[in-house]
Design an enzyme around this catalytic site. Structure first.
Site, mmCIF file in Angstrom:
data_model
loop_
_atom_site.group_PDB
_atom_site.id
_atom_site.type_symbol
_atom_site.label_atom_id
_atom_site.label_comp_id
_atom_site.label_asym_id
_atom_site.label_seq_id
_atom_site.Cartn_x
_atom_site.Cartn_y
_atom_site.Cartn_z
ATOM 1 N N ALA A 1 -12.030 21.778 33.369
ATOM 2 C CA ALA A 1 -12.585 22.632 34.407
ATOM 3 C C ALA A 1 -13.251 23.800 33.931
ATOM 4 O O ALA A 1 -13.507 23.955 32.684
ATOM 5 C CB ALA A 1 -11.161 22.921 35.080
ATOM 6 N N ALA A 2 -13.677 24.701 34.572
ATOM 7 C CA ALA A 2 -14.470 25.730 34.193
ATOM 8 C C ALA A 2 -13.705 26.744 33.308
ATOM 9 O O ALA A 2 -14.610 27.171 32.564
ATOM 10 C CB ALA A 2 -14.788 26.551 35.373
ATOM 11 N N PRO B 1 -16.302 16.771 23.342
ATOM 12 C CA PRO B 1 -17.730 16.384 23.714
ATOM 13 C C PRO B 1 -18.851 16.440 22.666
ATOM 14 O O PRO B 1 -19.553 15.682 22.647
ATOM 15 C CB PRO B 1 -18.046 17.335 25.098
ATOM 16 N N ALA C 1 -18.110 13.800 20.090
ATOM 17 C CA ALA C 1 -18.501 12.355 20.797
ATOM 18 C C ALA C 1 -20.029 12.189 20.890
ATOM 19 O O ALA C 1 -20.665 11.168 20.573
ATOM 20 C CB ALA C 1 -17.931 12.502 22.182
ATOM 21 N N HIS D 1 -4.553 -10.891 -6.500
ATOM 22 C CA HIS D 1 -5.093 -11.208 -5.319
ATOM 23 C C HIS D 1 -3.773 -12.380 -4.665
ATOM 24 O O HIS D 1 -3.061 -12.690 -5.643
ATOM 25 C CB HIS D 1 -6.335 -12.180 -5.442
ATOM 26 N N ARG E 1 1.898 8.691 19.395
ATOM 27 C CA ARG E 1 3.280 8.818 20.009
ATOM 28 C C ARG E 1 3.577 8.107 20.879
ATOM 29 O O ARG E 1 2.657 7.456 21.857
ATOM 30 C CB ARG E 1 3.514 10.270 20.284
ATOM 31 N N GLU F 1 -3.507 -15.646 -3.812
ATOM 32 C CA GLU F 1 -3.232 -16.840 -4.694
ATOM 33 C C GLU F 1 -2.657 -16.504 -5.763
ATOM 34 O O GLU F 1 -1.649 -17.278 -6.322
ATOM 35 C CB GLU F 1 -4.767 -17.387 -4.934
#
Ligand code: AOF
Ligand code: ZN
Length: 357
Positions: A165-166, A272, A275, A52, A209, A54
């Site tokens: 997009a689609a 998605p 998430a 540690h 990056r 100390e």
């Protein structure tokens, strides 16, 4: 009261602490001052299993040299025999006369060092530079309290809440300033999580990056969650850290395993499905949303089912900050029921700086 010299020494100890790794143990620094206020020794903790802070500092002194000295430590000296012996005892045996520390040890196992020192006649002062020390070990403390890493769930979306997009194309919804911000935040995480579906479709590098594509100094460990295989030539396999693969949908188990590896902060940037899963399970401590002023329409939503069947179940968030990044916005929000969240955005609320800790 801590003296000006002791406050300076604490600031120095906080800098020293940062030389140690983030991991299973907290980052801790220590400075030993002579009765006249000169620095006798400095130390820091190099990770679980090593001395540690100390003890690291005391080890640089000859026998008897620490007698009558003041130890300035960023965390309450421990009182337990874990991987190493109790620091409180080491300080007492070295003849340290006064201990100044910043933060109480939040663990049941190691706490009690201050009492032990006082009982041995050592003068003890705490709370010096406590805010800075708390910011430094914020994620480690959260992990002790919750048993899992801090989780940020990030996504980028159009103004109408679409992530692609689609045809599935999603590069680039947001602009360069937003992208730079994402990479800086990736570099502050210990691990970055993506789903196997996103790894297959987007082939992300999952590195942090700079603008010219070069790697930032700190890289989060890539974590791939889900059932499908990752191709042998996937970009993530060229990440500076070997990826961790979890062929499961049990996110709690994944987080528990990561905690056991010393991962304190997780950045979920996996599309998605992943998430939504983190939100559905109530595992998001922070939501980070980049919003671009574009409209996409269609069915490729930023989030799928997060378990909200009725508006009464909607996940209420508290906004911590809203920032303009070029033409885009970045919104940081926390679950309204998360008591560890900072104060809501208001006239006197500071911007969220926890990520800078
Ligand atoms: C200190 N000084 O530098 C650190 C402390 O099992 P161990 O020996 O690795 O102990 C880990 C615990 O000790 C950790 O959970 C925390 O409570 C405390 N860390 N204490 O006095 C230090 N790193
Ligand atoms: Zn200790």
């Amino acid at each position: 009261m801590a003296s000006a010299v002791e406050i300076d020494a604490m600031r120095r100890a906080l800098l020293l602490a940062r030389r140690g790794p983030r991991g299973l143990n907290p980052q801790v620094g220590a400075v030993i001052l002579s009765p006249a206020g000169d620095v006798l020794a400095e130390g820091f903790h190099r990770g679980a299993g090593t001395p540690h802070a100390e003890v690291d500092a005391l080890s640089q002194l000859a026998s008897g040299e620490a007698r009558g000295s003041t130890a300035v430590v960023t965390l309450e000296p421990c009182n337990h025999t874990g991987r190493t012996g109790p620091c409180a005892l080491a300080l007492i045996e070295a003849g340290v006369a006064r201990v100044v520390y910043a933060l109480d040890d939040p663990t049941d196992a190691a706490a009690g060092g201050a009492d032990r020192l006082r009982a041995a006649g050592v003068d003890v002062e705490n709370g010096v530079e406590a805010d800075a020390a708390a910011a430094l070990v914020h994620d480690w403390v959260t992990l002790q309290r919750t048993g899992r890493p801090h989780v940020t769930v990030k996504w980028a979306q159009s103004l109408d809440g679409r992530a692609a997009a689609a045809d599935g194309s999603s590069q680039w919804i947001t602009g360069p300033d937003a992208r730079r911000d994402v990479h800086a935040r990736r570099a502050q995480a210990d691990a970055i999580v993506a789903g196997t579906g996103t790894v297959r479709s987007d082939d992300p590098a999952l590195t942090a990056r700079s603008d010219d594509g070069s790697l930032l100094e700190h890289q989060p460990v890539p974590v791939i969650v889900g059932a499908s295989e990752t191709a042998p030539d996937a970009a993530v396999r060229r990440h500076p850290h070997a990826p961790l693969f979890y062929a499961t949908h049990d996110l709690r188990a994944v987080l528990a395993d990561l905690a056991g590896r010393g991962v304190q902060r997780v950045f979920v940037e996996g599309g998605p499905t992943v998430a939504s899963a983190f939100l559905r399970e109530g595992l998001a401590d922070e939501v980070l949303v980049y919003v671009a002023p574009v409209l996409i329409g269609g069915s490729r939503l930023a989030l799928g089912d997060i378990g909200v069947a009725s508006i009464a179940d909607a996940r209420r968030l508290v906004v911590a900050s809203i920032q303009n990044l070029g033409d885009d916005l970045v919104i940081v929000a926390h679950p309204a029921d998360d008591r560890s969240a900072p104060a809501p955005l208001g006239a006197d609320a500071a911007p969220d700086t926890r990520g800078d800790a």
